[in-house]
Enzyme design. Structure first.
Site, PDB file in Angstrom:
ATOM      1  N   GLU A 166       0.808  -1.238   0.000  1.00 18.95           N
ATOM      2  CA  GLU A 166       0.000   0.000   0.000  1.00 18.95           C
ATOM      3  C   GLU A 166       0.840   1.288   0.000  1.00 18.95           C
ATOM      4  N   TYR A 168       3.484   2.039   1.928  1.00 16.61           N
ATOM      5  CA  TYR A 168       4.103   2.427   3.201  1.00 16.61           C
ATOM      6  C   TYR A 168       5.622   2.214   3.142  1.00 16.61           C
ATOM      7  N   ARG A 216       2.809  -8.850   4.049  1.00 19.88           N
ATOM      8  CA  ARG A 216       1.875  -8.305   3.049  1.00 19.88           C
ATOM      9  C   ARG A 216       2.697  -7.792   1.885  1.00 19.88           C
ATOM     10  N   HIS A 254      -1.603   3.762  -1.644  1.00 21.89           N
ATOM     11  CA  HIS A 254      -2.693   4.699  -1.304  1.00 21.89           C
ATOM     12  C   HIS A 254      -2.778   5.859  -2.284  1.00 21.89           C
ATOM     13  N   GLN A 341     -18.326   4.668   3.707  1.00 20.19           N
ATOM     14  CA  GLN A 341     -18.842   5.879   4.351  1.00 20.19           C
ATOM     15  C   GLN A 341     -18.594   5.941   5.858  1.00 20.19           C
TER      16      GLN A 341
HETATM   17  P1  FAD Z   1     -36.462   6.886   2.761  1.00 19.97           P
HETATM   18  O1  FAD Z   1     -35.451   5.994   2.217  1.00 19.97           O
HETATM   19  O2  FAD Z   1     -36.909   8.029   1.944  1.00 19.97           O
HETATM   20  O3  FAD Z   1     -37.735   6.004   3.151  1.00 19.97           O
HETATM   21  C1  FAD Z   1     -38.957   6.570   3.553  1.00 19.97           C
HETATM   22  C2  FAD Z   1     -40.068   5.576   3.273  1.00 19.97           C
HETATM   23  O4  FAD Z   1     -41.273   6.061   3.845  1.00 19.97           O
HETATM   24  C3  FAD Z   1     -40.340   5.372   1.801  1.00 19.97           C
HETATM   25  O5  FAD Z   1     -40.262   4.007   1.471  1.00 19.97           O
HETATM   26  C4  FAD Z   1     -41.765   5.922   1.604  1.00 19.97           C
HETATM   27  O6  FAD Z   1     -42.488   5.176   0.641  1.00 19.97           O
HETATM   28  C5  FAD Z   1     -42.335   5.729   2.987  1.00 19.97           C
HETATM   29  N1  FAD Z   1     -43.473   6.636   3.309  1.00 19.97           N
HETATM   30  C6  FAD Z   1     -43.459   7.989   3.282  1.00 19.97           C
HETATM   31  N2  FAD Z   1     -44.678   8.459   3.701  1.00 19.97           N
HETATM   32  C7  FAD Z   1     -45.435   7.384   3.975  1.00 19.97           C
HETATM   33  C8  FAD Z   1     -46.767   7.221   4.448  1.00 19.97           C
HETATM   34  N3  FAD Z   1     -47.575   8.262   4.755  1.00 19.97           N
HETATM   35  N4  FAD Z   1     -47.239   5.959   4.617  1.00 19.97           N
HETATM   36  C9  FAD Z   1     -46.450   4.878   4.329  1.00 19.97           C
HETATM   37  N5  FAD Z   1     -45.195   4.991   3.877  1.00 19.97           N
HETATM   38  C10 FAD Z   1     -44.696   6.225   3.723  1.00 19.97           C
HETATM   39  N6  FAD Z   1     -27.169   7.345   0.989  1.00 19.97           N
HETATM   40  C11 FAD Z   1     -25.975   6.928   1.353  1.00 19.97           C
HETATM   41  O7  FAD Z   1     -25.667   6.970   2.542  1.00 19.97           O
HETATM   42  N7  FAD Z   1     -25.079   6.416   0.458  1.00 19.97           N
HETATM   43  C12 FAD Z   1     -25.378   6.333  -0.843  1.00 19.97           C
HETATM   44  O8  FAD Z   1     -24.546   5.881  -1.619  1.00 19.97           O
HETATM   45  C13 FAD Z   1     -26.634   6.770  -1.279  1.00 19.97           C
HETATM   46  N8  FAD Z   1     -26.963   6.714  -2.565  1.00 19.97           N
HETATM   47  C14 FAD Z   1     -28.191   7.160  -2.961  1.00 19.97           C
HETATM   48  C15 FAD Z   1     -28.500   7.121  -4.306  1.00 19.97           C
HETATM   49  C16 FAD Z   1     -29.742   7.574  -4.740  1.00 19.97           C
HETATM   50  C17 FAD Z   1     -30.053   7.529  -6.198  1.00 19.97           C
HETATM   51  C18 FAD Z   1     -30.679   8.062  -3.809  1.00 19.97           C
HETATM   52  C19 FAD Z   1     -32.024   8.549  -4.265  1.00 19.97           C
HETATM   53  C20 FAD Z   1     -30.367   8.119  -2.464  1.00 19.97           C
HETATM   54  C21 FAD Z   1     -29.114   7.686  -2.047  1.00 19.97           C
HETATM   55  N9  FAD Z   1     -28.730   7.754  -0.706  1.00 19.97           N
HETATM   56  C22 FAD Z   1     -27.511   7.294  -0.315  1.00 19.97           C
HETATM   57  C23 FAD Z   1     -29.597   8.374   0.296  1.00 19.97           C
HETATM   58  C24 FAD Z   1     -30.301   7.337   1.174  1.00 19.97           C
HETATM   59  O9  FAD Z   1     -30.921   6.376   0.379  1.00 19.97           O
HETATM   60  C25 FAD Z   1     -31.274   8.046   2.084  1.00 19.97           C
HETATM   61  O10 FAD Z   1     -30.555   8.932   2.915  1.00 19.97           O
HETATM   62  C26 FAD Z   1     -32.036   7.065   2.959  1.00 19.97           C
HETATM   63  O11 FAD Z   1     -32.780   6.182   2.168  1.00 19.97           O
HETATM   64  C27 FAD Z   1     -32.988   7.789   3.900  1.00 19.97           C
HETATM   65  O12 FAD Z   1     -33.631   6.824   4.673  1.00 19.97           O
HETATM   66  P2  FAD Z   1     -35.062   7.069   5.323  1.00 19.97           P
HETATM   67  O13 FAD Z   1     -35.486   5.762   5.863  1.00 19.97           O
HETATM   68  O14 FAD Z   1     -34.997   8.212   6.259  1.00 19.97           O
HETATM   69  O15 FAD Z   1     -36.002   7.534   4.132  1.00 19.97           O
HETATM   70  P1  NAP Z   2     -26.833  16.994  -1.441  1.00 19.11           P
HETATM   71  O1  NAP Z   2     -25.673  16.097  -1.440  1.00 19.11           O
HETATM   72  O2  NAP Z   2     -27.044  17.911  -0.297  1.00 19.11           O
HETATM   73  O3  NAP Z   2     -26.742  17.846  -2.784  1.00 19.11           O
HETATM   74  C1  NAP Z   2     -27.701  18.769  -3.154  1.00 19.11           C
HETATM   75  C2  NAP Z   2     -27.226  19.581  -4.370  1.00 19.11           C
HETATM   76  O4  NAP Z   2     -28.224  20.478  -4.734  1.00 19.11           O
HETATM   77  C3  NAP Z   2     -25.977  20.363  -4.127  1.00 19.11           C
HETATM   78  O5  NAP Z   2     -25.109  20.173  -5.226  1.00 19.11           O
HETATM   79  C4  NAP Z   2     -26.456  21.820  -4.042  1.00 19.11           C
HETATM   80  O6  NAP Z   2     -25.400  22.539  -4.638  1.00 19.11           O
HETATM   81  C5  NAP Z   2     -27.734  21.803  -4.833  1.00 19.11           C
HETATM   82  N1  NAP Z   2     -28.772  22.698  -4.285  1.00 19.11           N
HETATM   83  C6  NAP Z   2     -29.169  22.820  -3.004  1.00 19.11           C
HETATM   84  N2  NAP Z   2     -30.169  23.719  -2.907  1.00 19.11           N
HETATM   85  C7  NAP Z   2     -30.430  24.167  -4.150  1.00 19.11           C
HETATM   86  C8  NAP Z   2     -31.336  25.109  -4.694  1.00 19.11           C
HETATM   87  N3  NAP Z   2     -32.191  25.774  -3.917  1.00 19.11           N
HETATM   88  N4  NAP Z   2     -31.307  25.332  -6.023  1.00 19.11           N
HETATM   89  C9  NAP Z   2     -30.446  24.679  -6.814  1.00 19.11           C
HETATM   90  N5  NAP Z   2     -29.550  23.789  -6.345  1.00 19.11           N
HETATM   91  C10 NAP Z   2     -29.534  23.516  -5.035  1.00 19.11           C
HETATM   92  O7  NAP Z   2     -28.163  16.156  -1.569  1.00 19.11           O
HETATM   93  P2  NAP Z   2     -28.540  14.952  -2.499  1.00 19.11           P
HETATM   94  O8  NAP Z   2     -27.692  14.902  -3.717  1.00 19.11           O
HETATM   95  O9  NAP Z   2     -29.992  15.097  -2.674  1.00 19.11           O
HETATM   96  O10 NAP Z   2     -28.204  13.692  -1.624  1.00 19.11           O
HETATM   97  C11 NAP Z   2     -28.987  13.387  -0.467  1.00 19.11           C
HETATM   98  C12 NAP Z   2     -28.182  12.594   0.540  1.00 19.11           C
HETATM   99  O11 NAP Z   2     -27.880  11.307   0.027  1.00 19.11           O
HETATM  100  C13 NAP Z   2     -26.853  13.268   0.836  1.00 19.11           C
HETATM  101  O12 NAP Z   2     -26.614  13.212   2.211  1.00 19.11           O
HETATM  102  C14 NAP Z   2     -25.875  12.432   0.134  1.00 19.11           C
HETATM  103  O13 NAP Z   2     -24.645  12.387   0.811  1.00 19.11           O
HETATM  104  C15 NAP Z   2     -26.513  11.062   0.130  1.00 19.11           C
HETATM  105  N6  NAP Z   2     -25.992  10.340  -1.043  1.00 19.11           N
HETATM  106  C16 NAP Z   2     -24.750   9.846  -0.955  1.00 19.11           C
HETATM  107  C17 NAP Z   2     -24.210   9.234  -2.047  1.00 19.11           C
HETATM  108  C18 NAP Z   2     -22.832   8.657  -1.965  1.00 19.11           C
HETATM  109  O14 NAP Z   2     -22.321   8.175  -2.954  1.00 19.11           O
HETATM  110  N7  NAP Z   2     -22.193   8.634  -0.814  1.00 19.11           N
HETATM  111  C19 NAP Z   2     -24.916   9.123  -3.218  1.00 19.11           C
HETATM  112  C20 NAP Z   2     -26.199   9.656  -3.273  1.00 19.11           C
HETATM  113  C21 NAP Z   2     -26.722  10.283  -2.169  1.00 19.11           C
HETATM  114  P3  NAP Z   2     -25.362  24.129  -4.724  1.00 19.11           P
HETATM  115  O15 NAP Z   2     -26.013  24.614  -3.476  1.00 19.11           O
HETATM  116  O16 NAP Z   2     -23.906  24.446  -4.840  1.00 19.11           O
HETATM  117  O17 NAP Z   2     -26.089  24.466  -5.956  1.00 19.11           O
HETATM  118 FE1  SF4 Z   3     -17.444   0.206   5.391  1.00 20.50          FE
HETATM  119 FE2  SF4 Z   3     -19.726  -0.811   6.284  1.00 20.50          FE
HETATM  120 FE3  SF4 Z   3     -19.688   0.553   3.982  1.00 20.50          FE
HETATM  121 FE4  SF4 Z   3     -18.599  -1.883   4.189  1.00 20.50          FE
HETATM  122  S1  SF4 Z   3     -20.760  -1.348   4.381  1.00 20.50           S
HETATM  123  S2  SF4 Z   3     -17.685  -0.126   3.222  1.00 20.50           S
HETATM  124  S3  SF4 Z   3     -17.759  -1.825   6.241  1.00 20.50           S
HETATM  125  S4  SF4 Z   3     -19.242   1.365   6.011  1.00 20.50           S
END
Ligand code: FAD
Ligand code: NAP
Ligand code: SF4
Length: 675
Positions: A166, A168, A216, A254, A341
């Site tokens: 890695e 080191y 390693r 790294h 993460q």
């Molecule tokens: P949600 O996942 O939004 O779940 C809420 C649930 O509540 C939904 O299933 C909805 O149908 C249900 N619900 C809402 N209202 C009602 C109601 N009145 N009755 C019954 N059901 C209801 N996060 C990461 O950490 N790493 C990532 O790589 C990552 N990638 C992502 C990629 C994409 C494309 C997207 C869209 C999101 C990603 N996220 C990622 C974000 C992550 O998925 C969310 O932060 C997470 O799912 C939030 O969890 P939650 O349970 O709070 O809400």
């Molecule tokens: P986010 O990461 O907070 O990004 C939101 C984006 O929207 C930013 O680029 C912001 O940039 C822009 N924005 C915010 N307010 C705006 C406005 N009023 N008008 C126009 N642009 C605006 O949120 P997200 O992409 O919705 O993701 C949601 C969560 O899921 C995040 O916590 C993220 O970390 C997580 N997630 C993680 C991964 C991963 O790979 N780790 C992947 C998907 C999602 P500017 O303000 O500069 O325009």
């Molecule tokens: Fe790290 Fe857990 Fe994500 Fe695996 S699932 S990469 S152990 S945070």
């Protein structure tokens, strides 16, 4: 007859035997430097020993101060420090496990002013220029490794792992790129490998024959002018002759700009490297990187890629990985999705590591799932990551849990994440939760949108609102134009034209861009496409395994994508510390046009109008996709306000600003253990 005969076969090392072929690879957790870290590490490693892992390797421990990874990081240089390690070795041995301590000297990667190296050449990932080691100090450093190994033996470890990969210190001696010395430690290949060979030889002499000595070996440096295959084989043979018991594989320094462990790397992508080494050496070899299920591990062992598999993060995600595999319960394994993460990203920020899918990892003394004194009736609204983690934890403790979701499947936003190319692993988390809901008798009601009036007083002792988030509504002129789509529409299959603009370059903006530029098989599931995309040599003939005339080959983008943000500066600066660069590089491969510092003017038939540096521009696109962040979905919570109910908000329903799945699962789990 077990389903994993190769994985679960014991490994006879002559003087001792390992119960199976799983090595828990070394991972720094941050507990090493924490005030009550040894108690916590004892609990952490103890649980992995109970989970039946064959051999555990600890996070790296420096043999002297200059070898620190960061200021005041773990070292083992005296008997006082040695005594503390006994807590770890006792905990592991009491549970029938075996454990080796990794000795790691960071060399020029040391993030502190005392860092040393063979030559004064700064690494691209550290601001500190290392001090070149004078000849006498090289000898002293070798002695420090030997003394450190002897102290580890005295502390009760079953062996040590000498970290030689890695990038080191040891790697820095081996490779000409970082070793410009003119003395007996530099110049010819024999001179450059003298340092690791002497460490292994003298350590073996000191610790005797009956002590596991893992080395390693960097089998693929992935840096320009790294070692060539002939040299790596030569070093492997010399290390074997010097007395190593086992050779573990290291892939990539790294500073390498090739992803090696991220979720977009295909499973077991690098085991072919270890396989190539198998015919050259006679001691057992361990393969590593992106092995995360018993099936994959069994396959690489059955195909003769190695004698053991190393898994680090998968054992953070599930301490009982091996036990569950042995008991035929692999469906119950909480699979590592390789997101980095909560593990690596935390360590790089000097926070205690954990796991996105298992918040108990490294918090074993803090989060405990114990049977509840009374069984409550609990309604959970929302089966996203927050609701799922809460429901499973609470039900496991004996509560009667009803879980509602308006969707027809569990998972919430994870159902969108799992369809992004490179995020296929997210399916595994949903498979895990599906199984847990059944195991713990959660009353699951899908396709049920819950309204306020359904939650009547007295029906439930507690109501958990996990309704997640809704996309932020924007007020740009023309936002109702037919060209405008939300990310949800796009990921649910809305037709998208050949040129698009994405408003918002956060995690979702990047993922949507990735989704839109790919067509056909993803490199994350096809090794040959992956090797081509990152310019790797599948034959391992070029120095360092990379470049030297190999041009990355990437399939043309499925459409032209423009990715915009208002903030001036690096696009996607808030993406994960260890993965953001991969997302940026991957989109650059697909010629995504990234534009920062914009203000949006309007959307009309022509496209998206914006201003940057005082100049107006128009992107003549077919669609404008909004990925501009989220707001909490609290309509149900608002409906239930002022009612006589025990209401708890978790996940996005509680807080959308800092929300990600790590936060959602952690919050759900913590409420689950305390309710
Ligand atoms: P949600 O996942 O939004 O779940 C809420 C649930 O509540 C939904 O299933 C909805 O149908 C249900 N619900 C809402 N209202 C009602 C109601 N009145 N009755 C019954 N059901 C209801 N996060 C990461 O950490 N790493 C990532 O790589 C990552 N990638 C992502 C990629 C994409 C494309 C997207 C869209 C999101 C990603 N996220 C990622 C974000 C992550 O998925 C969310 O932060 C997470 O799912 C939030 O969890 P939650 O349970 O709070 O809400
Ligand atoms: P986010 O990461 O907070 O990004 C939101 C984006 O929207 C930013 O680029 C912001 O940039 C822009 N924005 C915010 N307010 C705006 C406005 N009023 N008008 C126009 N642009 C605006 O949120 P997200 O992409 O919705 O993701 C949601 C969560 O899921 C995040 O916590 C993220 O970390 C997580 N997630 C993680 C991964 C991963 O790979 N780790 C992947 C998907 C999602 P500017 O303000 O500069 O325009
Ligand atoms: Fe790290 Fe857990 Fe994500 Fe695996 S699932 S990469 S152990 S945070």
């Amino acid at each position: 007859m077990t389903s994993y005969p190769h994985l679960l076969a014991p490994l006879d090392l002559g003087f001792t035997s390992l119960k199976n072929r799983v090595l828990m690879g070394s991972m720094h957790t941050g507990l090493e430097e924490h005030s009550n870290g040894f108690e916590r590490m004892a609990a952490y490693y103890g649980e992995r020993a109970s989970g039946e892992v064959g051999l555990i390797v600890t996070g790296g421990v420096a043999p002297n101060r200059s070898g620190w990874v960061g200021p005041f990081s773990a070292k083992l240089t005296n008997r006082k420090e040695m005594q503390e390690h006994r807590m770890i070795t006792s905990a592991v041995h009491e549970r029938g496990g075996k454990i080796a301590m990794q000795i790691l000297h960071a060399g020029r990667y040391g993030y502190h002013p005392l860092a040393v190296a063979p030559s004064r050449i700064k690494s691209p990932i550290s601001p500190f220029s290392p001090w070149p080691l004078p000849g006498f100090a090289v000898e002293k450093t070798i002695q420090d490794y030997v003394d450190c190994a002897a102290l580890a033996q005295e502390a009760g470890y079953d062996g040590v792992e000498i970290m030689g990969s890695e990038g080191y210190l040891i790697n820095q001696f081996i490779v000409e790129l970082t070793n410009k010395r003119k003395d007996k430690w530099g110049g010819s290949f024999e001179n450059r490998i003298r340092f690791p060979v002497e460490i292994v030889k003298r350590t073996r002499e000191k610790v005797g024959k009956e002590f596991i000595l893992i080395y390693r070996l960097s089998m693929l440096d992935l840096v320009n002018d790294g070692s060539n295959w002939e040299e790596i084989v030569g070093l492997g043979k010399a290390i074997e002759d010097a007395g190593a018991t086992i050779i573990n594989t290291g892939i990539g320094w790294h500073e390498a700009r090739v992803p090696t462990i991220a979720t977009s790397v295909p499973r077991a992508a690098f085991t072919f490297v270890t396989k190539k080494m198998k015919s050259e050496l006679s001691i057992p070899l361990i393969c590593t990187n992106r092995i995360n299920t018993p099936e994959v591990a069994e396959k690489v062992l059955a195909e003769g890629h190695a004698d053991m598999v190393s898994m680090a993060r998968p054992l953070l995600a599930d301490a009982d990985f091996v036990k569950k595999a042995r008991e035929g319960r692999s469906e119950e394994i909480n699979t590592c999705i390789a997101c980095n993460q909560a593990c690596l990203d935390h360590v790089f920020k000097r926070k205690i590591a954990s796991c996105l899918v298992n918040p108990r990892a490294c918090h074993e003394t803090e989060i405990n799932v114990q049977e509840s004194k009374s069984s409550k009736k609990i309604a959970v609204i929302g089966a996203g990551p927050a609701g799922l983690s809460f429901a499973c934890t609470a039900a496991q403790r004996g509560h009667k849990v009803s879980l509602f979701d308006k969707a027809k499947e569990i998972g919430g936003q994870f159902n969108m994440a799992k369809i992004i190319p490179g995020k296929e692993e997210f399916h595994e988390t949903l498979r895990y939760y599906d199984k847990q809901l059944k195991l713990h008798d959660v009353d699951l009601r899908l396709g049920r949108e819950v309204a306020g009036q359904e939650i009547t007083d007295g029906k439930y002792d507690d109501v958990v609102i996990a309704t997640g988030v809704k996309p932020r509504a924007l007020s740009i002129p023309g936002i109702d134009h037919e060209k405008v789509l939300s990310y949800i529409q796009v990921l649910h299959g809305a037709p998208v034209g050949k040129e698009v603009a994405i408003i918002g370059a956060g995690g979702i903006g990047f993922d949507v861009a990735e989704f839109l530029v790919h067509e056909g098989e993803s490199p994350s599931t096809d090794l040959s496409l992956f090797l081509k995309e990152w310019g790797l040599d599948p034959k391992l003939e070029v120095r360092g395994g990379i470049n030297h005339g190999i041009k990355p080959e990437v399939a043309p983008p499925a459409r032209k994508v423009h990715l915009l943000q208002r903030t001036k500066g690096k696009i996607g600066a808030k993406l994960g510390k260890t993965t953001g660069w991969i997302h940026r590089a991957s989109l650059k491969h697909k010629q995504v046009n990234m534009i920062d510092g914009v203000s949006y003017n309007k959307v009309d038939d022509e496209g998206l109008h914006y201003t940057r540096d005082g100049k107006s521009h128009v992107l003549k696109v077919d669609h404008v996709i909004i990925c501009a962040g989220q707001l909490p979905e609290r309509s149900l919570a608002d409906d239930l306000r002022d009612r006589n109910l025990n209401i708890h908000l978790i996940g996005g329903a509680y807080e959308a600003r800092e929300l990600d799945a790590k936060y959602a699962i952690d919050q759900g789990t913590r409420l689950g253990v305390s309710i």
